[in-house]
Design an enzyme around this catalytic site. Structure first.
Site, PDB file in Angstrom:
ATOM      1  N   ARG A 223      48.867  39.075  32.938  1.00  7.26           N
ATOM      2  CA  ARG A 223      47.640  39.703  32.449  1.00  7.26           C
ATOM      3  C   ARG A 223      48.010  40.755  31.413  1.00  7.26           C
ATOM      4  NH1 ARG A 223      45.412  35.904  34.261  1.00  7.26           N
ATOM      5  NH2 ARG A 223      43.780  35.843  35.862  1.00  7.26           N
ATOM      6  N   HIS A 271      46.156  32.927  25.762  1.00  3.99           N
ATOM      7  CA  HIS A 271      45.939  32.771  27.212  1.00  3.99           C
ATOM      8  C   HIS A 271      45.866  31.283  27.594  1.00  3.99           C
ATOM      9  CE1 HIS A 271      44.281  35.048  30.904  1.00  3.99           C
ATOM     10  NE2 HIS A 271      44.759  33.888  31.302  1.00  3.99           N
TER      11      HIS A 271
HETATM   12  P1  NAP Z   1      50.887  34.751  43.830  1.00  8.60           P
HETATM   13  O1  NAP Z   1      51.257  33.433  44.418  1.00  8.60           O
HETATM   14  O2  NAP Z   1      49.892  35.590  44.533  1.00  8.60           O
HETATM   15  O3  NAP Z   1      52.249  35.575  43.674  1.00  8.60           O
HETATM   16  C1  NAP Z   1      52.250  36.905  43.297  1.00  8.60           C
HETATM   17  C2  NAP Z   1      53.675  37.442  43.371  1.00  8.60           C
HETATM   18  O4  NAP Z   1      53.681  38.784  42.858  1.00  8.60           O
HETATM   19  C3  NAP Z   1      54.205  37.512  44.806  1.00  8.60           C
HETATM   20  O5  NAP Z   1      55.594  37.205  44.841  1.00  8.60           O
HETATM   21  C4  NAP Z   1      53.988  38.977  45.168  1.00  8.60           C
HETATM   22  O6  NAP Z   1      54.885  39.511  46.123  1.00  8.60           O
HETATM   23  C5  NAP Z   1      54.259  39.638  43.826  1.00  8.60           C
HETATM   24  N1  NAP Z   1      53.664  40.976  43.784  1.00  8.60           N
HETATM   25  C6  NAP Z   1      52.374  41.334  43.977  1.00  8.60           C
HETATM   26  N2  NAP Z   1      52.230  42.672  43.905  1.00  8.60           N
HETATM   27  C7  NAP Z   1      53.461  43.174  43.695  1.00  8.60           C
HETATM   28  C8  NAP Z   1      53.986  44.473  43.577  1.00  8.60           C
HETATM   29  N3  NAP Z   1      53.202  45.551  43.660  1.00  8.60           N
HETATM   30  N4  NAP Z   1      55.318  44.613  43.383  1.00  8.60           N
HETATM   31  C9  NAP Z   1      56.131  43.539  43.327  1.00  8.60           C
HETATM   32  N5  NAP Z   1      55.702  42.255  43.433  1.00  8.60           N
HETATM   33  C10 NAP Z   1      54.387  42.084  43.622  1.00  8.60           C
HETATM   34  O7  NAP Z   1      50.372  34.581  42.331  1.00  8.60           O
HETATM   35  P2  NAP Z   1      50.606  33.330  41.346  1.00  8.60           P
HETATM   36  O8  NAP Z   1      49.743  32.195  41.730  1.00  8.60           O
HETATM   37  O9  NAP Z   1      52.071  33.096  41.209  1.00  8.60           O
HETATM   38  O10 NAP Z   1      50.002  33.933  39.985  1.00  8.60           O
HETATM   39  C11 NAP Z   1      50.521  35.137  39.423  1.00  8.60           C
HETATM   40  C12 NAP Z   1      49.593  35.622  38.315  1.00  8.60           C
HETATM   41  O11 NAP Z   1      49.751  34.810  37.156  1.00  8.60           O
HETATM   42  C13 NAP Z   1      48.097  35.543  38.599  1.00  8.60           C
HETATM   43  O12 NAP Z   1      47.659  36.625  39.395  1.00  8.60           O
HETATM   44  C14 NAP Z   1      47.495  35.569  37.212  1.00  8.60           C
HETATM   45  O13 NAP Z   1      47.225  36.904  36.830  1.00  8.60           O
HETATM   46  C15 NAP Z   1      48.612  35.025  36.318  1.00  8.60           C
HETATM   47  N6  NAP Z   1      48.238  33.749  35.687  1.00  8.60           N
HETATM   48  C16 NAP Z   1      48.163  33.688  34.337  1.00  8.60           C
HETATM   49  C17 NAP Z   1      47.838  32.493  33.721  1.00  8.60           C
HETATM   50  C18 NAP Z   1      47.811  32.366  32.226  1.00  8.60           C
HETATM   51  O14 NAP Z   1      47.388  31.335  31.709  1.00  8.60           O
HETATM   52  N7  NAP Z   1      48.286  33.337  31.488  1.00  8.60           N
HETATM   53  C19 NAP Z   1      47.573  31.358  34.498  1.00  8.60           C
HETATM   54  C20 NAP Z   1      47.630  31.469  35.876  1.00  8.60           C
HETATM   55  C21 NAP Z   1      47.969  32.662  36.469  1.00  8.60           C
HETATM   56  P3  NAP Z   1      54.925  38.926  47.626  1.00  8.60           P
HETATM   57  O15 NAP Z   1      55.615  37.591  47.466  1.00  8.60           O
HETATM   58  O16 NAP Z   1      55.736  39.909  48.367  1.00  8.60           O
HETATM   59  O17 NAP Z   1      53.490  38.804  48.079  1.00  8.60           O
HETATM   60  C1  GLV Z   2      44.436  32.229  34.547  1.00  6.41           C
HETATM   61  O1  GLV Z   2      44.676  33.180  33.869  1.00  6.41           O
HETATM   62  C2  GLV Z   2      44.454  32.235  35.975  1.00  6.41           C
HETATM   63  O2  GLV Z   2      44.534  33.301  36.583  1.00  6.41           O
HETATM   64  O3  GLV Z   2      44.387  31.131  36.557  1.00  6.41           O
END
Ligand code: NAP
Ligand code: GLV
Length: 308
Positions: A223, A271
Site C-alpha cells: 500500500r 496498482h
Molecule cells: P497476510 O496473509 O495477512 O500476511 C500479512 C503478513 O504481514 C503476515 O506475515 C503478518 O505477520 C505480517 N505483518 C502484519 N503486521 C505486521 C507488523 N506489524 N509487523 C511485522 N509483520 C506484520 O496478507 P497477504 O495476503 O500476504 O497480503 C499482504 C498485503 O498485500 C495486503 O494487505 C495488501 O495490502 C497488499 N496487496 C497488494 C496488491 C497490489 O496489487 N498491489 C494485491 C494484493 C495485496 P504474521 O504472519 O505474524 O501474522
Molecule cells: C489489492 O490491492 C488487494 O488488496 O487485493
C-alpha cells in the site's frame, strides 16, 4: 440466503453476479444499489461506500474482493460484522512474477542495457554477484511467503520479517520490533508485502530505509501508505538507494505532478502487481459462505482489532 454484490472498480457486475449465482445455487444474489430493503445476510464487496453498511445494518458478513482490508476497515462497520478477505485468489503467482521481474531487472542492470541499445552501444559489464543482493520480504503471509520462495528459486539470499515468528524454507526469518533492525541491516532489496495497519503505516521511512545496505532497492507492492515518498526520494537523491519499483502510491491515481513519475531511479505501475482473479475469488467466497453456514470460522477471517 440473500447476498449483495458491491464491486466498485469499474468492472461490469454481470459476470460476477453470474459466477456467484452458479457457485451458490439457491442463494439470491443481487447487485447493490442505494435504497434496497435491509434483507441481505452477506455482502461481497470491493471498495464499498459507507452507505452500503448504513442501509444494511443486519449484514452478518462482508467478503472483501481483495487481500487488503485497510479501506474496508476504515469505514464505520457494525461491531459484530465478520470481515473475510481473499487469500491468494490467483494473486500470489502474480506477485511472485512482479517482484522477480523488478528484482532481476535491477540486479542484472537491464535498464542500463536498454539505454545502451538506444545509443547503439555494445558494452558488456561484469556479472553482478548474487550474494551481494540479499532480498528482504516484509510480510510472510499468503503473498509474502510465495514471493520469498519464488525469489529463493533464483538463489538470492532471502530474509523475511513478520509480526509473529514464521518459518519459510530457505528464508532467514525475523519477527517483531526486536527483529526489524537486523532484518533491514541484512537486506539490500526490500519488498513490502505488509497489510496497512496502525503499526505498519509509514514503516518505509528515512530511519528504516537508511538501515538497508548501500545501493538498496525498494519494491513496494503493498500500500502507498507504507512509504514516506519524500524520504524515499531523498535517499535516492543522496545515493543511498539505487532505485525503487512502486506499484502503489500514497494518492492513487498518482497525481500528474508527482516527482515519482519522472525520477530516473523509479519505476511506477498503476496498482496492478496482483489483480483478483474472478473465478478464484468466487470459489473462495463460496467456500467461506458455506463455512459460515455450517457454523465454522472461514479461512481468511480478518481479526478486526489487529487490522488484517
Ligand atoms: P497476510 O496473509 O495477512 O500476511 C500479512 C503478513 O504481514 C503476515 O506475515 C503478518 O505477520 C505480517 N505483518 C502484519 N503486521 C505486521 C507488523 N506489524 N509487523 C511485522 N509483520 C506484520 O496478507 P497477504 O495476503 O500476504 O497480503 C499482504 C498485503 O498485500 C495486503 O494487505 C495488501 O495490502 C497488499 N496487496 C497488494 C496488491 C497490489 O496489487 N498491489 C494485491 C494484493 C495485496 P504474521 O504472519 O505474524 O501474522
Ligand atoms: C489489492 O490491492 C488487494 O488488496 O487485493
Amino acid at each position: 440466503m440473500r447476498l449483495l454484490l458491491c464491486h466498485r472498480d469499474g468492472q461490469p457486475a454481470a459476470p460476477w453476479l453470474a459466477d456467484l449465482r452458479a457457485a451458490l445455487p439457491g442463494a439470491q444474489v443481487d447487485d447493490w444499489r442505494p435504497g434496497l430493503p435491509p434483507v441481505y445476510e452477506h455482502a461481497v464487496a470491493w471498495n464499498p461506500p459507507q452507505q452500503l453498511f448504513d442501509e444494511q445494518p443486519q449484514l452478518r458478513a462482508v467478503f472483501n474482493l481483495g487481500a487488503g482490508v485497510d479501506r474496508l476497515l476504515a469505514l464505520c462497520l457494525p461491531p459484530a460484522l465478520r470481515v473475510v478477505r481473499l487469500e491468494d485468489a490467483g494473486m500470489a503467482v502474480q506477485m511472485a512474477e512482479y517482484v522477480c521481474h523488478a528484482l532481476i531487472r535491477f540486479f542484472r542492470g537491464f535498464d542500463g542495457y536498454a539505454r545502451q541499445q538506444q545509443a547503439r552501444q555494445w558494452a558488456p559489464r561484469p556479472a553482478p554477484v548474487r550474494g551481494d543482493f540479499p532480498v528482504g520480504v516484509m510480510g510472510l503471509g499468503a503473498l509474502g511467503a510465495r514471493v520469498a520462495q519464488a525469489v529463493r528459486q533464483f538463489d538470492f539470499p532471502v530474509l523475511g520479517w513478520s509480526r509473529t515468528p514464521r518459518r519459510v524454507e530457505g528464508v532467514r526469518c525475523f519477527d517483531g520490533a526486536a527483529g526489524l533492525h537486523e532484518f533491514l541491516r541484512g537486506t539490500r532489496v526490500l519488498v513490502c508485502l505488509l497489510p496497512l495497519t496502525g503499526d505498519t503505516r509509514g514503516i518505509l521511512r528515512r530511519d528504516t530505509l537508511a538501515r538497508l545496505r548501500p545501493g538498496g532497492y525498494v519494491i513496494n507492492v503493498a500500500r502507498g501508505g507504507h512509504l514516506v515518498e519524500a524520504d524515499l526520494r531523498a535517499l535516492l537523491d543522496e545515493g543511498h538507494l539505487a532505485g525503487a519499483a512502486l506499484d502503489v502510491a500514497s494518492a492513487e491515481p498518482l497525481p500528474a505532478d508527482s516527482p515519482l513519475w519522472r525520477h530516473p531511479g523509479v519505476t511506477v505501475t498503476p496498482h496492478v502487481s496482483a489483480q483478483t482473479g474472478r473465478r478464484e475469488a468466487v470459489e473462495e467466497v463460496a467456500r467461506a459462505v458455506r463455512a459460515l453456514a455450517a457454523g465454522a470460522a472461514p479461512s481468511g477471517l480478518v481479526e478486526r482489532g489487529r487490522g488484517y
